[in-house]
Design a protein around this motif. Structure first.
Motif, PDB file in Angstrom:
ATOM      1  N   ILE A   8       1.337   5.144   2.009  1.00  0.00           N
ATOM      2  CA  ILE A   8       0.880   5.500   3.367  1.00  0.00           C
ATOM      3  C   ILE A   8      -0.692   6.410   3.181  1.00  0.00           C
ATOM      4  CG2 ILE A   8       1.158   6.951   5.460  1.00  0.00           C
ATOM      5  CD1 ILE A   8       4.180   6.504   5.123  1.00  0.00           C
ATOM      6  N   TRP A   9      -0.785   7.067   2.272  1.00  0.00           N
ATOM      7  CA  TRP A   9      -1.700   7.823   2.000  1.00  0.00           C
ATOM      8  C   TRP A   9      -2.976   6.917   1.704  1.00  0.00           C
ATOM      9  CZ3 TRP A   9      -4.255  12.534   1.874  1.00  0.00           C
ATOM     10  CH2 TRP A   9      -5.482  12.520   0.894  1.00  0.00           C
ATOM     11  N   LEU A  10      -2.793   5.945   0.866  1.00  0.00           N
ATOM     12  CA  LEU A  10      -3.629   4.929   0.321  1.00  0.00           C
ATOM     13  C   LEU A  10      -4.326   4.278   1.606  1.00  0.00           C
ATOM     14  CD1 LEU A  10      -4.856   3.575  -2.242  1.00  0.00           C
ATOM     15  CD2 LEU A  10      -3.279   1.698  -1.765  1.00  0.00           C
ATOM     16  N   ILE A  11      -3.578   3.829   2.563  1.00  0.00           N
ATOM     17  CA  ILE A  11      -3.836   3.351   3.715  1.00  0.00           C
ATOM     18  C   ILE A  11      -4.824   4.160   4.779  1.00  0.00           C
ATOM     19  CG2 ILE A  11      -3.049   2.163   5.923  1.00  0.00           C
ATOM     20  CD1 ILE A  11      -0.768   1.095   4.246  1.00  0.00           C
ATOM     21  N   PHE A  12      -4.409   5.400   5.035  1.00  0.00           N
ATOM     22  CA  PHE A  12      -5.185   6.082   6.007  1.00  0.00           C
ATOM     23  C   PHE A  12      -6.284   6.825   5.393  1.00  0.00           C
ATOM     24  CE2 PHE A  12      -0.943   5.456   8.230  1.00  0.00           C
ATOM     25  CZ  PHE A  12      -1.491   4.737   9.532  1.00  0.00           C
ATOM     26  N   SER A  13      -6.166   7.159   4.121  1.00  0.00           N
ATOM     27  CA  SER A  13      -7.153   8.350   3.288  1.00  0.00           C
ATOM     28  C   SER A  13      -7.570   7.836   2.161  1.00  0.00           C
ATOM     29  CB  SER A  13      -6.485   9.674   3.632  1.00  0.00           C
ATOM     30  OG  SER A  13      -7.859  10.718   3.457  1.00  0.00           O
ATOM     31  N   GLY A  14      -6.676   7.729   1.269  1.00  0.00           N
ATOM     32  CA  GLY A  14      -6.968   7.450  -0.111  1.00  0.00           C
ATOM     33  C   GLY A  14      -7.939   6.637  -0.576  1.00  0.00           C
ATOM     34  N   LEU A  15      -7.894   5.030   0.102  1.00  0.00           N
ATOM     35  CA  LEU A  15      -8.703   4.384  -0.402  1.00  0.00           C
ATOM     36  C   LEU A  15     -10.068   4.647   0.093  1.00  0.00           C
ATOM     37  CD1 LEU A  15      -8.967   1.237  -1.382  1.00  0.00           C
ATOM     38  CD2 LEU A  15      -8.676   0.670   0.885  1.00  0.00           C
ATOM     39  N   TRP A  16     -10.537   5.115   1.243  1.00  0.00           N
ATOM     40  CA  TRP A  16     -11.745   5.391   1.588  1.00  0.00           C
ATOM     41  C   TRP A  16     -12.446   6.464   0.772  1.00  0.00           C
ATOM     42  CZ3 TRP A  16     -13.156   1.301   3.751  1.00  0.00           C
ATOM     43  CH2 TRP A  16     -12.200   0.532   4.619  1.00  0.00           C
ATOM     44  N   VAL A  96       3.162  16.419  13.061  1.00  0.00           N
ATOM     45  CA  VAL A  96       4.230  16.782  12.181  1.00  0.00           C
ATOM     46  C   VAL A  96       4.067  15.738  11.048  1.00  0.00           C
ATOM     47  CG1 VAL A  96       6.654  17.114  12.047  1.00  0.00           C
ATOM     48  CG2 VAL A  96       5.584  17.947  13.786  1.00  0.00           C
ATOM     49  N   ILE A  97       3.873  14.482  11.366  1.00  0.00           N
ATOM     50  CA  ILE A  97       4.013  13.296  10.275  1.00  0.00           C
ATOM     51  C   ILE A  97       2.881  13.355   9.200  1.00  0.00           C
ATOM     52  CG2 ILE A  97       4.004  10.849   9.948  1.00  0.00           C
ATOM     53  CD1 ILE A  97       5.248  10.529  12.836  1.00  0.00           C
ATOM     54  N   GLY A  98       1.625  13.970   9.831  1.00  0.00           N
ATOM     55  CA  GLY A  98       0.378  14.172   8.881  1.00  0.00           C
ATOM     56  C   GLY A  98       0.345  15.280   7.951  1.00  0.00           C
ATOM     57  N   ILE A  99       1.551  16.252   8.165  1.00  0.00           N
ATOM     58  CA  ILE A  99       1.396  17.525   7.345  1.00  0.00           C
ATOM     59  C   ILE A  99       1.311  17.207   5.886  1.00  0.00           C
ATOM     60  CG2 ILE A  99       2.859  19.552   6.763  1.00  0.00           C
ATOM     61  CD1 ILE A  99       3.443  19.776   9.690  1.00  0.00           C
ATOM     62  N   PRO A 100       2.232  16.234   5.266  1.00  0.00           N
ATOM     63  CA  PRO A 100       2.123  15.906   3.769  1.00  0.00           C
ATOM     64  C   PRO A 100       0.834  15.580   3.278  1.00  0.00           C
ATOM     65  CG  PRO A 100       3.996  14.949   4.711  1.00  0.00           C
ATOM     66  CD  PRO A 100       3.234  15.428   5.972  1.00  0.00           C
ATOM     67  N   PHE A 101       0.163  14.757   4.432  1.00  0.00           N
ATOM     68  CA  PHE A 101      -1.306  14.332   4.005  1.00  0.00           C
ATOM     69  C   PHE A 101      -2.228  15.425   4.038  1.00  0.00           C
ATOM     70  CE2 PHE A 101       1.359  10.602   5.786  1.00  0.00           C
ATOM     71  CZ  PHE A 101       1.659  10.087   4.639  1.00  0.00           C
ATOM     72  N   GLY A 102      -1.977  16.252   5.078  1.00  0.00           N
ATOM     73  CA  GLY A 102      -2.910  17.431   5.068  1.00  0.00           C
ATOM     74  C   GLY A 102      -2.795  18.313   3.918  1.00  0.00           C
ATOM     75  N   ILE A 103      -1.688  18.568   3.576  1.00  0.00           N
ATOM     76  CA  ILE A 103      -1.558  19.164   2.173  1.00  0.00           C
ATOM     77  C   ILE A 103      -1.933  18.590   0.921  1.00  0.00           C
ATOM     78  CG2 ILE A 103       0.341  20.105   0.401  1.00  0.00           C
ATOM     79  CD1 ILE A 103       2.310  20.694   3.207  1.00  0.00           C
ATOM     80  N   ALA A 104      -1.991  17.193   1.093  1.00  0.00           N
ATOM     81  CA  ALA A 104      -2.546  16.413  -0.086  1.00  0.00           C
ATOM     82  C   ALA A 104      -4.187  16.632  -0.180  1.00  0.00           C
ATOM     83  CB  ALA A 104      -2.221  14.856  -0.018  1.00  0.00           C
ATOM     84  N   HIS A 105      -4.694  16.885   0.977  1.00  0.00           N
ATOM     85  CA  HIS A 105      -6.151  17.353   1.216  1.00  0.00           C
ATOM     86  C   HIS A 105      -6.343  18.594   0.615  1.00  0.00           C
ATOM     87  CE1 HIS A 105      -8.395  13.975   2.984  1.00  0.00           C
ATOM     88  NE2 HIS A 105      -7.675  13.686   3.696  1.00  0.00           N
TER      89      HIS A 105
END
Length: 123
Positions: A8-16, A96-105
């Motif tokens: 999910i990270w790769l699709i929304f943020s990681g690839l870019w 709420v769904i994006g919290i793990p991705f925010g923490i990854a940032h």
């Protein structure tokens, strides 16, 4: 769970992000003086592709050159990249769904602020 989060990270943020770091690394590798910054960009790009299951640690064998390089990186690029990670982290944490991705940032802030003398290791 890590694999699902990484996909999910790769699709929304990681690839870019990885593409941006890889382009910056290629530009830095054009000059001989900036090759250490280019290698650091490639290391961060790999981390940006698959951040869950990895962490950033300090290298104890890093010397004064890493410190000087980090100061140069901080002035030229580190502050701006870090502000981008903070903005993206806050934006992801709104849902709420994006919290793990925010923490990854937020996990990427130390390595984007001062990348030399750090390494990315599995958890």
């Amino acid at each position: 769970m890590r694999t699902l989060l990484n996909v999910i990270w790769l699709i929304f943020s990681g690839l870019w992000m990885a593409l941006g770091y890889a382009i910056a690394g290629a530009i830095c590798c054009v000059l001989v003086v900036t090759i250490p910054f280019g290698l650091a960009c490639f290391r961060i790009a790999r981390y940006a592709l698959w951040p869950f299951g990895y962490r950033v640690t300090d290298r104890h064998d890093a010397g004064v050159a890493s410190g000087v390089g980090n100061v140069i990186w901080l002035i030229v690029a580190g502050i701006w990249i870090t502000l981008g990670h903070i903005a993206a982290g806050v934006a992801f944490c709104v849902t709420v769904i994006g919290i793990p991705f925010g923490i990854a940032h937020f996990k990427m802030i130390p390595v984007s602020l001062m990348p030399l003398g750090r390494e990315i290791v599995p958890v």
